[in-house]
Design a protein around this motif. Structure first.
Motif, PDB file in Angstrom:
ATOM      1  N   LEU A   1      50.378  83.069  34.925  1.00 15.86           N
ATOM      2  CA  LEU A   1      51.145  83.308  36.150  1.00 15.86           C
ATOM      3  C   LEU A   1      51.444  81.935  36.746  1.00 15.86           C
ATOM      4  CD1 LEU A   1      52.193  84.956  38.524  1.00 15.86           C
ATOM      5  CD2 LEU A   1      49.856  85.478  39.129  1.00 15.86           C
ATOM      6  N   PRO A   2      52.680  81.473  36.593  1.00 18.79           N
ATOM      7  CA  PRO A   2      52.979  80.091  37.005  1.00 18.79           C
ATOM      8  C   PRO A   2      52.882  79.898  38.517  1.00 18.79           C
ATOM      9  CG  PRO A   2      54.755  81.014  35.633  1.00 18.79           C
ATOM     10  CD  PRO A   2      53.859  82.150  36.021  1.00 18.79           C
ATOM     11  N   SER A   3      52.679  78.654  38.921  1.00 19.87           N
ATOM     12  CA  SER A   3      52.582  78.321  40.344  1.00 19.87           C
ATOM     13  C   SER A   3      53.847  78.769  41.080  1.00 19.87           C
ATOM     14  CB  SER A   3      52.410  76.811  40.504  1.00 19.87           C
ATOM     15  OG  SER A   3      53.431  76.118  39.812  1.00 19.87           O
ATOM     16  N   LEU A   4      53.669  79.178  42.303  1.00 22.15           N
ATOM     17  CA  LEU A   4      54.738  79.547  43.241  1.00 22.15           C
ATOM     18  C   LEU A   4      55.437  80.868  42.930  1.00 22.15           C
ATOM     19  CD1 LEU A   4      56.369  76.016  43.839  1.00 22.15           C
ATOM     20  CD2 LEU A   4      54.526  77.090  45.115  1.00 22.15           C
ATOM     21  N   TRP A   5      55.027  81.551  41.868  1.00 28.73           N
ATOM     22  CA  TRP A   5      55.589  82.888  41.610  1.00 28.73           C
ATOM     23  C   TRP A   5      54.939  83.875  42.594  1.00 28.73           C
ATOM     24  CZ3 TRP A   5      58.489  85.377  37.403  1.00 28.73           C
ATOM     25  CH2 TRP A   5      59.247  84.449  36.680  1.00 28.73           C
ATOM     26  N   PHE A   6      55.759  84.710  43.202  1.00 31.70           N
ATOM     27  CA  PHE A   6      55.223  85.753  44.084  1.00 31.70           C
ATOM     28  C   PHE A   6      54.616  86.843  43.204  1.00 31.70           C
ATOM     29  CE2 PHE A   6      58.697  83.688  46.292  1.00 31.70           C
ATOM     30  CZ  PHE A   6      58.141  83.432  47.531  1.00 31.70           C
ATOM     31  N   HIS A   7      53.461  87.367  43.620  1.00 34.04           N
ATOM     32  CA  HIS A   7      52.835  88.424  42.817  1.00 34.04           C
ATOM     33  C   HIS A   7      52.161  89.474  43.696  1.00 34.04           C
ATOM     34  CE1 HIS A   7      50.111  84.930  43.063  1.00 34.04           C
ATOM     35  NE2 HIS A   7      49.074  85.741  42.982  1.00 34.04           N
ATOM     36  N   HIS A   8      52.243  90.711  43.186  1.00 31.84           N
ATOM     37  CA  HIS A   8      51.622  91.877  43.821  1.00 31.84           C
ATOM     38  C   HIS A   8      50.800  92.504  42.701  1.00 31.84           C
ATOM     39  CE1 HIS A   8      51.619  96.247  44.698  1.00 31.84           C
ATOM     40  NE2 HIS A   8      51.692  95.918  45.967  1.00 31.84           N
ATOM     41  N   VAL A   9      49.545  92.872  42.977  1.00 33.45           N
ATOM     42  CA  VAL A   9      48.654  93.261  41.881  1.00 33.45           C
ATOM     43  C   VAL A   9      47.957  94.587  42.169  1.00 33.45           C
ATOM     44  CG1 VAL A   9      46.843  92.408  40.322  1.00 33.45           C
ATOM     45  CG2 VAL A   9      48.190  90.767  41.617  1.00 33.45           C
ATOM     46  N   GLN A  10      48.005  95.470  41.154  1.00 33.27           N
ATOM     47  CA  GLN A  10      47.260  96.733  41.206  1.00 33.27           C
ATOM     48  C   GLN A  10      46.352  96.788  39.976  1.00 33.27           C
ATOM     49  OE1 GLN A  10      51.110  98.930  41.357  1.00 33.27           O
ATOM     50  NE2 GLN A  10      49.896 100.299  42.628  1.00 33.27           N
ATOM     51  N   GLN A  11      45.416  97.724  39.976  1.00 34.87           N
ATOM     52  CA  GLN A  11      44.478  97.751  38.856  1.00 34.87           C
ATOM     53  C   GLN A  11      43.995  99.161  38.548  1.00 34.87           C
ATOM     54  OE1 GLN A  11      41.151  95.357  40.169  1.00 34.87           O
ATOM     55  NE2 GLN A  11      41.190  96.310  42.190  1.00 34.87           N
ATOM     56  N   SER A  12      43.505  99.325  37.314  1.00 33.41           N
ATOM     57  CA  SER A  12      42.835 100.582  36.969  1.00 33.41           C
ATOM     58  C   SER A  12      41.455 100.555  37.636  1.00 33.41           C
ATOM     59  CB  SER A  12      42.717 100.718  35.451  1.00 33.41           C
ATOM     60  OG  SER A  12      41.958  99.650  34.921  1.00 33.41           O
ATOM     61  N   HIS A  13      40.873 101.732  37.803  1.00 32.00           N
ATOM     62  CA  HIS A  13      39.596 101.813  38.521  1.00 32.00           C
ATOM     63  C   HIS A  13      38.492 101.074  37.753  1.00 32.00           C
ATOM     64  CE1 HIS A  13      37.204 103.441  41.731  1.00 32.00           C
ATOM     65  NE2 HIS A  13      36.237 103.608  40.837  1.00 32.00           N
ATOM     66  N   GLY A  14      37.771 100.182  38.450  1.00 31.36           N
ATOM     67  CA  GLY A  14      36.657  99.451  37.831  1.00 31.36           C
ATOM     68  C   GLY A  14      37.109  98.330  36.895  1.00 31.36           C
ATOM     69  N   CYS A  15      38.368  97.937  37.006  1.00 35.10           N
ATOM     70  CA  CYS A  15      38.889  96.846  36.163  1.00 35.10           C
ATOM     71  C   CYS A  15      38.084  95.557  36.417  1.00 35.10           C
ATOM     72  CB  CYS A  15      40.362  96.628  36.517  1.00 35.10           C
ATOM     73  SG  CYS A  15      41.104  95.256  35.647  1.00 35.10           S
ATOM     74  N   ILE A  16      37.769  94.847  35.326  1.00 35.30           N
ATOM     75  CA  ILE A  16      37.022  93.584  35.455  1.00 35.30           C
ATOM     76  C   ILE A  16      37.909  92.457  34.936  1.00 35.30           C
ATOM     77  CG2 ILE A  16      34.893  92.348  34.881  1.00 35.30           C
ATOM     78  CD1 ILE A  16      33.668  95.041  34.026  1.00 35.30           C
ATOM     79  N   ALA A  17      37.994  91.375  35.690  1.00 40.45           N
ATOM     80  CA  ALA A  17      38.846  90.253  35.287  1.00 40.45           C
ATOM     81  C   ALA A  17      38.222  88.928  35.714  1.00 40.45           C
ATOM     82  CB  ALA A  17      40.228  90.405  35.916  1.00 40.45           C
ATOM     83  N   VAL A  18      38.631  87.875  35.010  1.00 40.98           N
ATOM     84  CA  VAL A  18      38.215  86.509  35.364  1.00 40.98           C
ATOM     85  C   VAL A  18      39.483  85.671  35.338  1.00 40.98           C
ATOM     86  CG1 VAL A  18      36.997  84.452  34.491  1.00 40.98           C
ATOM     87  CG2 VAL A  18      35.872  86.687  34.439  1.00 40.98           C
TER      88      VAL A  18
END
Ligand SMILES: O=C(O)CCC(=O)C(=O)O
Length: 317
Positions: free
Chosen positions: A272-289
């Motif tokens: 996800l490049p710098s300065l890009w606008f982002h909106h984020v949703q997830q599946s239940h219990g999603c794990i990310a780093v």
């Protein structure tokens, strides 16, 4: 040139320019790479042109991919007290009632948080481990050895280490509202999936980006949420528009913006490049780093600042 004519010229430029940027970028969807790139290739093809991509087979060797079930995390992190963002509506860091409202940062045993995610305990509120500021290394050191401290080809490409390595785990109702950051972001999904809605920085003229009074949710003694102003803090630039259900009467210019949407699955990494606008949703219990590398404050940054100033000037005049 008369002021009115100058204003019209800037307006038409701001309307045409994002379309031209889009046409030159030729991106209808987020492309996939089927292997991790070399540092030079990554810099040349993605970082320098500021284009997102999803990289497959880059983190398959991480023990986390096999080990990080909720049961494992319960065993390893267990009763340790960690920071959890708690909100009444799932929106931590979002505009509500004309304020930029931050979550209640609740200190709670990790296993109590898991009880809520696993629905062993019910709560009317929404919980999300999303503290950022390197919460993986600061709050979950027992998990660090299951991932990498940095992404070697990215560190080599940029000539620096990440500023932060973050751990994310939350309920499906926890949504991250539209915003942008000054980071080159490598977002790795370990389990479940994340849904990203993206806008390039060149869409700035169509995106309502305004200043809001910061405030924080506090749970009162009766259990209801209060919004308390952070009176001494500076106003925060944020976006009140919901890109999934945009109010085009209020923000008609958003109709001209064209979001890209993508789903990042377990084992995949989004650049996800710098300065890009982002909106984020997830599946239940999603794990990310994810890994936040500070951006270069180069021409790209200056160009964005100019676009931002012109957009604000046209609005104010
Ligand atoms: O995963 C999320 O909910 C938000 C991620 C994000 O906004 C970021 O990494 O900048």
């Amino acid at each position: 040139m008369a002021e009115g004519a100058a204003l019209r010229a800037v307006r038409s430029c701001l309307a045409v320019f994002p379309r031209e940027a889009r046409e030159l970028g030729l991106m209808e969807s987020v492309p996939y790479l089927d292997r991790p790139p070399s540092p030079l290739e990554f810099y040349r093809e993605w970082v320098s042109p500021n284009k997102p991509c999803i990289i497959q087979n880059a983190i398959n060797h991480w023990p986390a991919l096999k080990k990080w079930t909720l049961t494992y995390l319960r065993e390893v992190v267990g009763p340790k007290v960690v920071s959890v963002a708690v909100t009444p509506n799932g929106y931590a860091d979002a505009v509500f009632q004309d304020r930029f409202v931050m979550p209640e940062e609740r200190q709670m045993p990790f296993m109590d948080f898991l009880d809520i995610v696993e629905k062993k305990v019910t709560s009317p509120n929404i919980f999300y481990v999303q503290k950022q500021c390197s919460n993986l290394t600061e709050e979950f050191p027992e998990l660090v050895c299951d991932v990498q401290p940095d992404i070697p080809w990215m560190s080599e490409a940029l000539g620096k280490k990440p500023d932060a390595v973050n751990f994310w785990l939350g309920e499906s109702a926890a949504v991250t509202s539209l915003h942008k950051d000054h980071y080159e972001n490598l977002y790795c999904v370990i389990s479940g999936e994340k849904h990203f809605l993206l806008h390039p920085p060149s869409d700035r003229p169509f995106i309502p980006y305004e200043l809001y009074q910061p405030a924080t949710y506090h749970v009162s003694e009766g259990g209801s949420f209060e919004i308390i102003d952070e009176k001494t803090a500076d106003k925060v630039p944020w976006i009140s528009l919901d890109p999934l259900n945009p109010n085009l009467e209020q923000y008609p210019q958003y109709a001209q913006a064209k979001p890209l949407q993508c789903t990042v699955k377990a084992g995949e990494m989004l650049y996800l490049p710098s300065l890009w606008f982002h909106h984020v949703q997830q599946s239940h219990g999603c794990i990310a780093v994810n890994y936040w590398y500070d951006m270069e404050y180069d021409l790209k940054y200056s160009y964005y600042q100019l676009l931002d100033c012109l957009t604000n000037a046209v609005k104010v005049l």
